[in-house]
Design an enzyme around this catalytic site. Sequence first.
Site, PDB file in Angstrom:
ATOM      1  N   HIS A  55      -4.942 -13.987   3.680  1.00  0.00           N
ATOM      2  CA  HIS A  55      -6.190 -14.263   4.393  1.00  0.00           C
ATOM      3  C   HIS A  55      -7.337 -14.462   3.418  1.00  0.00           C
ATOM      4  O   HIS A  55      -7.438 -13.778   2.403  1.00  0.00           O
ATOM      5  CB  HIS A  55      -6.498 -13.051   5.298  1.00  0.00           C
TER       6      HIS A  55
ATOM      7  N   HIS B 205      -6.682 -11.956   0.086  1.00  0.00           N
ATOM      8  CA  HIS B 205      -5.991 -10.674   0.139  1.00  0.00           C
ATOM      9  C   HIS B 205      -4.791 -10.808   1.070  1.00  0.00           C
ATOM     10  O   HIS B 205      -4.632 -11.814   1.766  1.00  0.00           O
ATOM     11  CB  HIS B 205      -6.924  -9.547   0.591  1.00  0.00           C
TER      12      HIS B 205
ATOM     13  N   TYR C  77      -0.298   2.698   4.919  1.00  0.00           N
ATOM     14  CA  TYR C  77      -0.619   1.410   5.537  1.00  0.00           C
ATOM     15  C   TYR C  77       0.516   0.432   5.264  1.00  0.00           C
ATOM     16  O   TYR C  77       1.016   0.329   4.137  1.00  0.00           O
ATOM     17  CB  TYR C  77      -1.936   0.882   4.983  1.00  0.00           C
TER      18      TYR C  77
ATOM     19  N   HIS D 160     -12.336  -6.069   0.407  1.00  0.00           N
ATOM     20  CA  HIS D 160     -12.023  -7.475   0.198  1.00  0.00           C
ATOM     21  C   HIS D 160     -13.250  -8.256   0.655  1.00  0.00           C
ATOM     22  O   HIS D 160     -13.550  -8.323   1.844  1.00  0.00           O
ATOM     23  CB  HIS D 160     -10.767  -7.866   0.966  1.00  0.00           C
TER      24      HIS D 160
ATOM     25  N   HIS E  96       0.862 -13.686  15.214  1.00  0.00           N
ATOM     26  CA  HIS E  96      -0.108 -12.589  15.223  1.00  0.00           C
ATOM     27  C   HIS E  96      -1.252 -12.908  16.176  1.00  0.00           C
ATOM     28  O   HIS E  96      -1.729 -14.038  16.217  1.00  0.00           O
ATOM     29  CB  HIS E  96      -0.745 -12.427  13.830  1.00  0.00           C
TER      30      HIS E  96
ATOM     31  N   GLU F 231     -14.415  -7.042   4.408  1.00  0.00           N
ATOM     32  CA  GLU F 231     -13.488  -6.073   4.985  1.00  0.00           C
ATOM     33  C   GLU F 231     -13.374  -4.840   4.087  1.00  0.00           C
ATOM     34  O   GLU F 231     -12.807  -4.909   3.004  1.00  0.00           O
ATOM     35  CB  GLU F 231     -12.096  -6.690   5.160  1.00  0.00           C
TER      36      GLU F 231
END
Length: 445
Positions: free
Chosen positions: A335, A371, A350, A365, A292, A341
């Site tokens: 994460h 999360h 999503y 979050h 990523h 966030e």
Amino acid sequence: MGEMLYISGFGNECASEDPRCPGSLPEGQNNPQVCPYNLYAEQLSGSAFTCPRSTNKRSWLYRILPSVSHKPFESIDEGHVTHNWDEVDPDPNQLRWKPFEIPKASQKKVDFVSGLHTLCGAGDIKSNNGLAIHIFLCNTSMENRCFYNSDGDFLIVPQKGNLLIYTEFGKMLVQPNEICVIQRGMRFSIDVFEETRGYLLEVYGVHFELPDLGPIGANGLANPRDFLIPVAWYEDRQVPGGYTVINKYQGKLFAAKQDVSPFNVVAWHGNYTPYKYNLKNFMVINSVAFDHADPSIFTVLTAKSVRPGVAIADFVIFPPRWGVADKTFRPPYYHRNCMSEFMGLIRGHYEAKQGGFLPGGGSLHSTMTPHGPDADCFEKASKAKLAPERIADGTMAFMFESSLSLAVTKWGLKASKCLDENYYKCWEPLKSHFTPNSRNPAEPN
């Protein structure tokens, strides 16, 4: 409504005059003894006079009456707008809200201002440092009412229903999948055409700007040419004693009466303007090999803090794109983050939360709260055949990310009645796949 006209470019030095009054911009100076058409000159400053030229923001407005022509401001009920970040005790849990409920027009008429609900925020308005996240839920247009924010800039994200926004600089039509920014001090009024809902990010003391691109180079992400600024348009409308100017000042609401529409600017020039942007124009950049890239590559706008690389707020989107990374778990990774966030969904599903995360809802979050994908998403993505695939077609999720630790309001936790008490359960089915005697688990391809 007629065709809407715009000037293009982010942060440009622009000039515009209503074609009904050609030559209404003074030539060669800002403040002549007598302005063309006997207009008043008024400067709107979005920065200190002494800011470096690269950050200096101001516009000159040429108007039928100056904005000082009003009765005294008086305090009014602020409804669900607040900047009190100590209403309820802190809650570090993962929070998710079902779609926020829009009041029915048949039961109660609610316009944009009366439909503002503060969800969370942090910082201090008086010292010009912080932010707030609001939800707007309305069903009727603002009639003989305008609004301006003395505390900061508004980034408006409509989710359901079009917004026709009248500003001192002209008109903008902002539809779902578009955003607009109304900067500090700018007066505006919003017409709606149905039961309407959206998200609003407010930042104190700083302005939104395009993120630096660094090694990406000169082009990519949100391109400056795709930002649109309204053209001058005025109404010379008398409303004897009946036009209300609402001011958000130090977190409280105040109202003043005046005799005329505030949208009486015949011409203007400068670089401090409202603007809008269509999210479909975002040039997505992503990994084309493996792993990523961090979600910062999806930043549309940023409001910087005094610390390099650390934002008061970033506006980040997750648009339709191709996923091609080899040997990679493609959904968002698990994460824990020093940033906060908040996520919202404009349309679609999503990818990491196909079920309970719905358009018109949201999630928060908080700082260092873990999360990531729910159990179903993890299982599917771990076994998927990794062919090139379209991701998020028909979807637009976004994130307001902040370096500040956000406090949730009493409305957000209780009065909205939209908090999903079962959110944590989406991770409960996660189970251990640990194979202590085998380093190389079977790969799906």
